[in-house]
Design a protein around this motif. Structure first.
Motif, PDB file in Angstrom:
ATOM      1  N   LYS A  14       0.820  -1.210   0.000  1.00 34.51           N
ATOM      2  CA  LYS A  14       0.000   0.000   0.000  1.00 34.51           C
ATOM      3  C   LYS A  14       0.857   1.264   0.000  1.00 34.51           C
ATOM      4  CE  LYS A  14      -3.727   2.448   2.242  1.00 34.51           C
ATOM      5  NZ  LYS A  14      -4.685   2.477   3.332  1.00 34.51           N
ATOM      6  N   ALA A  15       1.816   1.357   0.908  1.00 35.90           N
ATOM      7  CA  ALA A  15       2.584   2.593   1.096  1.00 35.90           C
ATOM      8  C   ALA A  15       3.811   2.689   0.199  1.00 35.90           C
ATOM      9  CB  ALA A  15       3.011   2.723   2.551  1.00 35.90           C
ATOM     10  N   GLY A  16       4.352   1.545  -0.204  1.00 37.43           N
ATOM     11  CA  GLY A  16       5.577   1.552  -0.993  1.00 37.43           C
ATOM     12  C   GLY A  16       6.838   1.755  -0.172  1.00 37.43           C
ATOM     13  N   THR A  17       6.706   1.836   1.151  1.00 33.48           N
ATOM     14  CA  THR A  17       7.872   2.019   2.005  1.00 33.48           C
ATOM     15  C   THR A  17       8.497   0.674   2.352  1.00 33.48           C
ATOM     16  OG1 THR A  17       6.422   2.100   3.943  1.00 33.48           O
ATOM     17  CG2 THR A  17       7.099   4.209   2.991  1.00 33.48           C
ATOM     18  N   ALA A  34      12.275   3.604   0.489  1.00 29.19           N
ATOM     19  CA  ALA A  34      13.209   2.566   0.053  1.00 29.19           C
ATOM     20  C   ALA A  34      14.498   3.196  -0.446  1.00 29.19           C
ATOM     21  CB  ALA A  34      12.575   1.712  -1.031  1.00 29.19           C
ATOM     22  N   GLN A  35      15.619   2.811   0.180  1.00 29.85           N
ATOM     23  CA  GLN A  35      16.936   3.337  -0.174  1.00 29.85           C
ATOM     24  C   GLN A  35      17.931   2.238  -0.512  1.00 29.85           C
ATOM     25  OE1 GLN A  35      17.726   5.596   3.396  1.00 29.85           O
ATOM     26  NE2 GLN A  35      16.612   7.365   2.626  1.00 29.85           N
ATOM     27  N   GLU A 131      -4.312  -3.768   2.382  1.00 27.19           N
ATOM     28  CA  GLU A 131      -3.031  -3.935   1.697  1.00 27.19           C
ATOM     29  C   GLU A 131      -1.858  -3.452   2.534  1.00 27.19           C
ATOM     30  OE1 GLU A 131      -3.429  -2.196  -2.208  1.00 27.19           O
ATOM     31  OE2 GLU A 131      -4.307  -4.064  -2.964  1.00 27.19           O
ATOM     32  N   ASN A 132      -2.127  -2.818   3.681  1.00 29.28           N
ATOM     33  CA  ASN A 132      -1.037  -2.438   4.578  1.00 29.28           C
ATOM     34  C   ASN A 132      -0.440  -3.667   5.275  1.00 29.28           C
ATOM     35  OD1 ASN A 132      -3.701  -2.283   5.896  1.00 29.28           O
ATOM     36  ND2 ASN A 132      -2.512  -1.884   7.742  1.00 29.28           N
ATOM     37  N   GLN A 133      -1.054  -4.837   5.068  1.00 32.11           N
ATOM     38  CA  GLN A 133      -0.527  -6.086   5.606  1.00 32.11           C
ATOM     39  C   GLN A 133       0.115  -6.950   4.520  1.00 32.11           C
ATOM     40  OE1 GLN A 133      -3.832  -7.968   7.648  1.00 32.11           O
ATOM     41  NE2 GLN A 133      -3.593  -6.636   9.421  1.00 32.11           N
ATOM     42  N   VAL A 134       0.240  -6.384   3.331  1.00 30.92           N
ATOM     43  CA  VAL A 134       0.771  -7.129   2.189  1.00 30.92           C
ATOM     44  C   VAL A 134       2.141  -6.551   1.826  1.00 30.92           C
ATOM     45  CG1 VAL A 134       0.348  -7.822  -0.203  1.00 30.92           C
ATOM     46  CG2 VAL A 134      -1.590  -7.574   1.384  1.00 30.92           C
ATOM     47  N   TRP A 135       3.096  -7.443   1.582  1.00 35.35           N
ATOM     48  CA  TRP A 135       4.499  -7.053   1.377  1.00 35.35           C
ATOM     49  C   TRP A 135       5.063  -7.683   0.115  1.00 35.35           C
ATOM     50  CZ3 TRP A 135       6.269  -3.588   4.966  1.00 35.35           C
ATOM     51  CH2 TRP A 135       5.475  -3.443   6.116  1.00 35.35           C
TER      52      TRP A 135
END
Length: 140
Positions: A14-17, A34-35, A131-135
């Protein structure tokens, strides 16, 4: 597909982080931009009874701090007996995964319904359709 012994950047759908080991305390696990730095890299190891996730930067393992209940923070700990996790494909998106505490319905959750603000805590929460629980696991 997650493969044993491989290293991944784990990002929230969801967040892309990225799942990030905080540079402030080397313990808290947070969502962060993400770095591709080592504190965002996790080695997955199949134990035969679940998976361990070990941070590349400091070799600490993904765990929780507190009781196994909604809202408990996910942390990285130094241990000889790491917590096991179940990594399961998401029912709605088989290219992404949910990471559950072994033999439970509690899974890794980016807090505040997937808040993309850097520093958002990663917790465990009972499974729901968010989707905040999906990785996503990107091999590095």
């Amino acid at each position: 597909m997650v493969s044993s012994g491989q290293t991944y950047i784990i990002t929230n759908k969801k967040a892309g982080t990225a799942c990030d080991l905080s540079g402030q305390d080397q313990k808290s696990v947070i969502g962060f931009t993400a770095q591709r730095s080592d504190n965002q890299k996790w080695r997955a190891q199949d134990t035969g009874n679940g998976w361990t996730l070990q941070n590349i930067y400091n070799q600490k393992y993904l765990d929780v701090e507190g009781p196994l209940q909604n809202g408990t923070k996910v942390v990285a700990v130094d241990t000889n007996n790491p917590r096991t996790w179940d990594i399961r494909p998401d029912r709605n998106d088989n290219s992404a995964y949910r990471v559950f505490i072994h033999d439970s319905n509690l899974n890794v959750d980016l807090s505040d319904r997937g808040n993309p603000t850097p520093g958002t805590p990663v917790t465990i929460w009972g499974e729901w359709e968010g989707e905040n629980q999906v990785w996503r696991f990107e091999q590095v």
